[in-house]
Design an enzyme around this catalytic site. Structure first.
Site, short mmCIF file in Angstrom:
data_model
loop_
_atom_site.label_atom_id
_atom_site.label_comp_id
_atom_site.label_asym_id
_atom_site.label_seq_id
_atom_site.Cartn_x
_atom_site.Cartn_y
_atom_site.Cartn_z
CB ALA A 182 40.86 19.59 22.70
CE1 TYR A 183 42.32 21.32 30.99
CE2 TYR A 183 41.31 23.50 30.92
CZ TYR A 183 41.85 22.44 31.64
OH TYR A 183 41.90 22.50 33.01
CE LYS A 231 40.60 34.18 29.99
NZ LYS A 231 41.93 33.71 30.10
CB CYS A 259 61.20 29.27 -12.10
SG CYS A 259 61.54 28.60 -13.72
S1 IVH Z 1 41.64 39.74 35.84
C1 IVH Z 1 40.86 37.12 39.92
N1 IVH Z 1 42.18 40.57 33.46
O1 IVH Z 1 43.05 34.97 32.60
C2 IVH Z 1 41.43 37.01 38.57
N2 IVH Z 1 42.78 38.35 34.03
O2 IVH Z 1 41.51 32.52 32.72
C3 IVH Z 1 41.34 38.35 37.93
N3 IVH Z 1 43.91 37.13 32.24
O3 IVH Z 1 43.78 34.22 35.91
C4 IVH Z 1 42.03 38.31 36.68
N4 IVH Z 1 43.87 38.76 30.78
O4 IVH Z 1 45.72 35.07 34.31
C5 IVH Z 1 42.25 39.54 34.31
N5 IVH Z 1 42.61 41.47 31.39
C6 IVH Z 1 42.69 40.44 32.24
C7 IVH Z 1 43.28 39.21 31.89
C8 IVH Z 1 43.29 38.18 32.81
C9 IVH Z 1 44.24 37.53 31.01
C10 IVH Z 1 44.17 35.80 32.76
C11 IVH Z 1 44.51 35.75 34.21
C12 IVH Z 1 43.40 34.92 34.81
C13 IVH Z 1 43.06 34.05 33.65
C14 IVH Z 1 41.75 33.34 33.80
#
Ligand code: IVH
Length: 696
Positions: free
Chosen positions: A40-41, A118, A433
């Site tokens: 939703a966001y 991620k 049961c």
């Molecule tokens: S690199 C300059 N690698 O996702 C930022 N971020 O939605 C470089 N995140 O701010 C970040 N997994 O908090 C990177 N493998 C990953 C990540 C990751 C999660 C987060 C991080 C970032 C956010 C963005």
């Protein structure tokens, strides 16, 4: 996969949307309480961006499109280098377009990419001074973040001391694994607190909480390493010029936890096609991961490419987040149903206000047992966070406690069996049961007659209901003493159907022990466990003679399961006696009882053909996807039986111990995992040729 945008058609709606997004982001980053789910966001932000593209002169300063995510949190420790966010893509096309624009910006193609999961947590910067962890800071608004150093010592993967006395800043994500989340909510509710809605909120709330009577562990994943004042010139130079993949190795070498040892380690890809292939692999593995990911992060691997690309005020241009569809949505818990299974287990199931998650409508979610409901503190009418990934049955993560209105009601637990009205045995967590498997006789007989058990053709649910209603069958053994004239007396049972059914029942008497055991429906023993028990003991007499210690000799049966299997076999003794008297085969062909099989075939409960003899001798085989050719008609259970007949061991999950994966059409995460681990793959046709002599 593209997330559709919220429709915003005037300036007032735009202003409202910016305000809503700001409130949601503040909650998301601050207190562990979300008002919108991720999907939703994202939709709201896309709508805002679409409106801004049409009205560039009217962009509000608070718009989420122009600032670092999480900007609402207050912070007092300045970051040495801003902690930026990432731009998103939602499809292969958008990703390819991004690589093209990046190439254009740096004037050449990106040399190679770094691809990793991620992690779905929150960003923190961990400052190490001479190898000692001195300070932990949240991202805050990207320029300054909150000091959360009190959490040092509670985050696995973020050691108090590095392997070398270096001064450096490690950046990464703090999250809770699924197990840590369950534990955190149990501890929290036991202390009278409200449960967190999901692991992300739990990590955010826990990280910021200062004076708690308890601590709960979290996990850190490092994804960045940078110099700080005090870093030696040599290390600064190294950090500034290394490929990202080398930095991650350096971090791991210092003792920082990274994705390296997970099922989705970071990898390097030479071109966008390889990146997209890896995206698919990570997406396929997602449902089985013990922690949450919400996408894949792709970065230019070489420092030179990153420097040439540079960064904007919100996000670097050298990295992008390839977002995966949300697997969590907030909906309402309308009802709890209590269903009696074929073994008499009374299982609760949540009835939800229908919600679409990743393309499917979810109406039900599992609730394991009454204690599970109590532990989660669920109430009827609650808003709940529902999680659905891959083919796994949706589950409720937790109530979204701050959305409670006061109208929620307690969930009533049944006092009598909802099916037959008998008493309920509540001694174990899973209620049952008092009539056991006789409560739902039709379900337990239908299961026993099923294709993977006794395989009695013509004995479907309707016929079973008929037999039970006519009083001809009161348990499984009664099937085998049915008389011709009894059947002929039933509705729609002519001579031919009667004779066919009797022939099918007679044939079932010759089924191997493994299938008889499975037909009995002993709790905790499905098809593959029944096969292992049968191979290990070879005869029903040996199975029944086993005490808990002997039962534990079977692979996969531990100290907890063994006594319950033994107890259930004792409970089933009269039925087994009658089955034996009716002439059911109670032996497993090819297996040898344990006493005479110390070093012989089947003695370890795993081998099918005499040990060392079949074409699959010594192999651990996983079958996945749809079978074709000669194997097309085999059920998964029959495939596993075939593997074991040919001397192999069948398994349902791919691990380092797997030696062969038979991958049919539509094979997904298991195939991906096999490729990643370098395990031999075979098509159904190749496999059929390999085990040709063992096909029925
Ligand atoms: S690199 C300059 N690698 O996702 C930022 N971020 O939605 C470089 N995140 O701010 C970040 N997994 O908090 C990177 N493998 C990953 C990540 C990751 C999660 C987060 C991080 C970032 C956010 C963005």
């Amino acid at each position: 996969m593209t997330t559709s945008a919220a429709v915003i058609d005037d300036a007032a709606a735009y202003a409202r949307a910016v305000q809503d997004a700001g409130r949601a982001a503040a909650a998301y980053y601050a207190g562990g309480t979300s008002t919108l789910d991720d999907d939703a966001y994202d939709r709201l932000v896309r709508g805002i961006a679409a409106w801004e593209a049409e009205h560039p002169g009217q962009v509000l300063p608070d718009s989420p499109t122009g600032k670092v995510a999480g900007g609402a949190a207050e912070g007092d420790v300045p970051h040495i280098v801003p902690m930026l966010s990432l731009d998103n893509v939602f499809s292969a096309e958008e990703f390819t377009a991004w690589t093209v624009s990046l190439g254009r910006r740096i004037g050449r193609e990106v040399t190679r990419f770094h691809v990793g999961p991620k992690l779905d947590g929150l960003a923190v910067a961990a400052r190490y001074s001479n190898g000692r962890l001195t300070r932990l800071i949240t991202r805050g608004d990207g320029t300054a973040g909150e000091d959360v150093s009190h959490a040092i010592g509670t985050i696995e993967g973020l050691p108090a001391a590095l392997a070398e006395p270096v001064t450096v800043e490690v950046r990464g994500e703090v999250l809770m694994t699924t197990a840590q989340f369950e534990h955190a909510n149990e501890v929290r509710t036991a202390h009278g607190g409200q449960p967190f809605a999901n692991p992300r909120n739990a990590a955010a709330g826990t990280l910021r909480a200062k004076e708690r009577a308890y601590t709960v562990p979290m996990t850190f994943f490092g994804y960045g390493l940078l110099p700080v004042p005090g870093t030696t010139p040599a290390l600064t130079e190294r950090l500034d010029t290394s490929a990202h993949s080398d930095l991650m190795e350096l971090a791991a070498g210092l003792g920082i936890h990274t994705s390296a040892r997970t099922a989705v380690p970071d990898t390097v890809a030479q071109d966008p096609e390889q990146v997209l292939a890896r995206v698919q692999e990570i997406a396929a593995a997602r449902a089985d991961l013990p922690f949450g990911i919400d996408g894949i992060v792709i970065k230019a691997d070489l420092a030179a490419d990153r420097q040439a690309a540079g960064s904007g005020s919100r996000a670097p241009r050298w990295a992008i987040a390839y977002k995966l569809p949300a697997v969590e949505k907030i909906t309402r818990l309308l009802e709890v149903e209590w269903n009696v299974g074929r073994t008499g287990i009374i299982a609760p199931r949540a009835v939800l206000e229908p919600v679409v998650i990743d393309g499917s409508t979810v109406t039900y979610a599992t609730l394991h047992n009454p204690a599970d409901i109590t532990r989660r503190g669920l109430l009827l009418g609650d808003h709940v966070m529902v999680h659905r990934a891959g083919d796994v049955i949706p589950r409720i993560e937790a109530p979204v406690a701050h959305l409670r209105t006061g109208d929620e009601r307690p969930i009533a637990f049944p006092e009598h069996c909802p099916r037959c009205g008998s008493d309920i045995d509540t001694r174990e967590e899973r209620w049952r049961c008092a009539q056991g498997r006789n409560c739902h006789l039709v379900a337990s007989l239908a299961y026993a007659a099923g294709r993977d058990q006794l395989d009695i053709e013509g004995l479907g649910q309707t016929r079973i209901v008929q037999l039970v209603d006519a009083g001809l069958v009161g348990d499984l053994a009664d099937l085998f003493t049915l008389q011709r004239d009894q059947l002929l007396g039933l509705d729609r049972m002519g001579e031919t159907s009667t004779d066919n059914l009797l022939a099918a029942i007679a044939k079932a008497k010759t089924q191997p022990l493994s299938r008889v055991l499975c037909a009995l429906g002993i709790r905790g023993t499905g098809r593959s466990m029944s096969r292992r028990i049968a191979r290990h003991f070879a005869t029903m007499d040996h199975v029944r003679a086993a005490d808990a210690g002997a039962m534990q000799q079977v692979e996969g049966i531990g100290a907890e399961k063994a006594p319950s299997i033994v107890a259930e076999l004792a409970e089933l003794a009269p039925l087994i006696d009658r089955l034996t008297a009716a002439g059911i085969s109670m032996t497993e062909p090819g297996a040898t009882p344990p006493a005479t099989a110390e070093a012989g075939p089947g003695g370890d409960g795993t081998a099918g053909a005499p040990a060392g003899s079949g074409p699959l001798a010594g192999m651990a085989v996983v079958v996945t996807g749809a079978m074709t050719g000669a194997l097309e008609r085999l059920t998964r259970n029959e495939m596993n039986e075939l593997v074991e007949r040919a001397g192999g061991r069948s398994s349902s999950s791919v691990s380092k111990k797997t030696t062969l994966v038979v991958a049919g059409e539509g094979a997904g995460s298991k195939r991906a995992k096999a490729e990643q681990l370098g395990i031999r793959l075979a098509t159904p046709e190749e496999f059929a040729a390999l085990v040709a002599g063992f096909l029925d």
